[in-house]
Design an enzyme around this catalytic site. Structure first.
Site, PDB file in Angstrom:
ATOM      1  N   ILE A 151      69.890  33.613  79.969  1.00 38.56           N
ATOM      2  CA  ILE A 151      68.980  33.686  78.831  1.00 38.56           C
ATOM      3  C   ILE A 151      68.787  32.289  78.231  1.00 38.56           C
ATOM      4  O   ILE A 151      67.723  31.972  77.684  1.00 38.56           O
ATOM      5  CB  ILE A 151      69.481  34.687  77.772  1.00 38.56           C
ATOM      6  CG1 ILE A 151      68.370  35.017  76.770  1.00 38.56           C
ATOM      7  CG2 ILE A 151      70.713  34.164  77.065  1.00 38.56           C
ATOM      8  CD1 ILE A 151      67.230  35.810  77.348  1.00 38.56           C
ATOM      9  N   TYR A 152      69.804  31.429  78.335  1.00 41.49           N
ATOM     10  CA  TYR A 152      69.664  30.044  77.881  1.00 41.49           C
ATOM     11  C   TYR A 152      68.515  29.362  78.614  1.00 41.49           C
ATOM     12  O   TYR A 152      67.608  28.796  77.998  1.00 41.49           O
ATOM     13  CB  TYR A 152      70.972  29.281  78.109  1.00 41.49           C
ATOM     14  CG  TYR A 152      70.839  27.783  78.003  1.00 41.49           C
ATOM     15  CD1 TYR A 152      70.499  27.179  76.795  1.00 41.49           C
ATOM     16  CD2 TYR A 152      71.058  26.958  79.106  1.00 41.49           C
ATOM     17  CE1 TYR A 152      70.377  25.803  76.689  1.00 41.49           C
ATOM     18  CE2 TYR A 152      70.946  25.584  79.007  1.00 41.49           C
ATOM     19  CZ  TYR A 152      70.600  25.018  77.806  1.00 41.49           C
ATOM     20  OH  TYR A 152      70.476  23.654  77.708  1.00 41.49           O
ATOM     21  N   ALA A 153      68.542  29.446  79.946  1.00 37.39           N
ATOM     22  CA  ALA A 153      67.481  28.829  80.740  1.00 37.39           C
ATOM     23  C   ALA A 153      66.135  29.474  80.438  1.00 37.39           C
ATOM     24  O   ALA A 153      65.101  28.794  80.369  1.00 37.39           O
ATOM     25  CB  ALA A 153      67.811  28.943  82.228  1.00 37.39           C
ATOM     26  N   THR A 155      65.100  30.856  77.645  1.00 38.13           N
ATOM     27  CA  THR A 155      64.552  30.418  76.359  1.00 38.13           C
ATOM     28  C   THR A 155      64.009  28.999  76.454  1.00 38.13           C
ATOM     29  O   THR A 155      62.993  28.666  75.826  1.00 38.13           O
ATOM     30  CB  THR A 155      65.602  30.490  75.236  1.00 38.13           C
ATOM     31  OG1 THR A 155      66.739  29.661  75.554  1.00 38.13           O
ATOM     32  CG2 THR A 155      66.069  31.915  74.997  1.00 38.13           C
TER      33      THR A 155
END
Length: 336
Positions: A151-153, A155
Site C-alpha cells: 500500500i506504501y508503493a 499511495t
C-alpha cells in the site's frame, strides 16, 4: 529563492534544508512530528535548522489542511518540495490507513497550496517501490510501474498520477523523484543500516531477509539532496509544444511533468552491505537468516541516466564510504 519544504524534521528533508540554507536561500519547513520513530531525533534536526535565521518551521500534520494552508500562505513560496509522508514498506502492512491519510490526502493538500501560489516548481517524493514486480533492470523512468507490492508503493504511485493531473490541468511544473534506498548520517531508525549498527553494537542479532539474497541501490543522502537541488532550477519541466518527447525522457507529452530516478546506479548485495558495516564497526554481526518479507522485492537498481542528462550530475558516493560516515555519526550521536 523562497522554498517551502515538507518533512524538514525528517531524514532527507533535514539534509535538503541544510544544503539550501547554506546556499543562502530562505526555507520554511513543515512537519508532523509523528511517533513512527524517535521524536527526539526529529526535534534535534529541527533545532539545528532553527539556528539559521533563514529557517522557520511549522509543526502540524499534512492532513490538517488549515494548518498547512496557513503555513504556505504566510510564507509565499516560489518552490515547494514535498518530502513528508508516511514512510516504510513494512509498517504499511500494519497500518495502511496512515499511508492513505498522509501520502494521498496530505499530498493533495500540498498540491492545492502550490497551485494557489502558482509556484515555479512543485517537486514531490516518490519511491523506487513503485516499480513493484518489475524484473527488467536497471529500472528506467519510462518503464511501466503498474504492479505495486505494498500500500506504501500504491499511495506513492497515486501521488504521481495526481501530480500529472494537476500539471496538465493547471500548467503547474511538477517533478516527481523516485528515491532508491537512501542512507547516511541522521538516518531513520527503521532503516536497515540504523538497525544493523544498533543491534551489532548491542550484541544483538540482525534480521537478514531472504537469507541475504537481496540487492539494493544504496544512495547516499548528500548525493540525493544535491540531485534535488540541481533538478530544482536546472530541469524545470515544460509542456512539449508539439507533444514530442525526447527519447529516454519521462517528460509528459501533455503536461509540464517529469519523473526522475535518483539512485547510485549500482545494485549492491545485502551481504556486502553488512560486511561494510562490520568493517566500519570493527565487529562481526550475528545473522538471523529469515525468509522474504511480504511485499518486499529481491532487488532494486536505478538507471540514473536521465538525471545525469538533465543536470550533469550522478550520485557517486561509494557504499563502503557512506556506511563509514553513518557509523561515525552514530557513534558520536549515541556515544556508542
Amino acid at each position: 529563492m523562497r522554498i517551502f519544504i515538507t518533512g524538514t524534521a525528517g531524514f532527507i528533508g533535514y539534509h535538503l534544508a541544510r544544503l539550501l540554507l547554506d546556499e543562502g536561500h530562505v526555507v520554511a519547513g513543515f512537519d508532523g512530528m509523528t511517533d513512527y520513530y524517535d521524536v527526539t531525533l526529529k526535534q534535534r534536526r529541527h533545532a539545528m535548522l532553527l539556528q539559521s535565521p533563514g529557517f522557520s518551521a511549522t509543526e502540524a500534520m499534512l492532513e490538517d489542511q488549515g494548518a498547512l494552508d496557513a503555513a504556505i500562505d504566510a510564507f509565499g513560496p516560489e518552490v515547494v518540495v514535498h518530502l513528508a509522508g508516511q514512510a516504510g514498506v513494512r509498517y504499511s502492512l500494519e497500518n495502511p490507513r496512515a499511508y492513505v491519510d498522509a501520502n494521498v490526502t496530505g499530498t493533495f493538500n500540498v498540491m492545492e497550496g502550490a497551485l494557489r501560489h502558482r509556484v515555479g516548481h512543485l517537486m514531490m517524493a516518490s519511491t523506487s517501490s513503485v516499480y513493484g514486480a518489475n524484473t527488467q533492470m536497471p529500472f528506467a523512468e519510462t518503464d511501466k510501474a503498474d504492479t505495486p507490492m505494498t500500500i506504501y508503493a500504491a499511495t506513492k504511485k497515486a501521488t504521481e498520477a495526481m501530480g500529472h493531473a494537476y500539471a496538465h490541468l493547471h500548467g503547474l511544473p511538477t517533478t516527481m523523484f523516485r528515491f532508491f534506498t537512501v542512507y547516511g548520517p541522521w538516518g531513520r531508525p527503521d532503516m536497515a543500516l540504523f538497525k544493523f549498527v544498533k543491534a551489532t553494537l548491542e550484541g544483538q542479532p540482525i534480521d537478514v531477509y531472504n537469507h541475504g539474497d537481496m540487492f539494493r541501490d544504496f544512495t547516499y543522502v548528500e548525493d540525493l539532496v544535491r540531485a534535488i537541488r540541481l533538478l530544482m532550477t536546472e530541469a524545470v519541466p515544460e509542456r512539449p509544444e508539439d507533444g514530442v518527447v525526447p527519447e529516454g525522457d519521462s517528460l509528459s507529452p501533455v503536461a509540464p511533468y517529469r519523473v526522475v530516478n535518483i539512485g547510485n546506479s549500482r545494485s549492491e548485495r545485502l551481504t556486502d552491505f553488512i560486511a561494510a558495516i562490520e568493517d566500519a564497526l570493527g565487529m562481526t554481526a550475528t545473522r538471523n537468516m529469515m525468509d522474504m518479507q511480504p511485499g518486499d522485492v529481491p532487488a532494486t537498481w536505478a538507471d540514473a541516466g536521465l538525471l545525469e542528462r538533465l543536470t550533469g550530475y550522478r550520485p557517486e558516493t561509494d557504499m563502503r564510504e557512506g556506511v563509514k560516515r553513518f557509523v561515525d555519526w552514530y557513534r558520536d550521536y549515541y556515544r556508542a
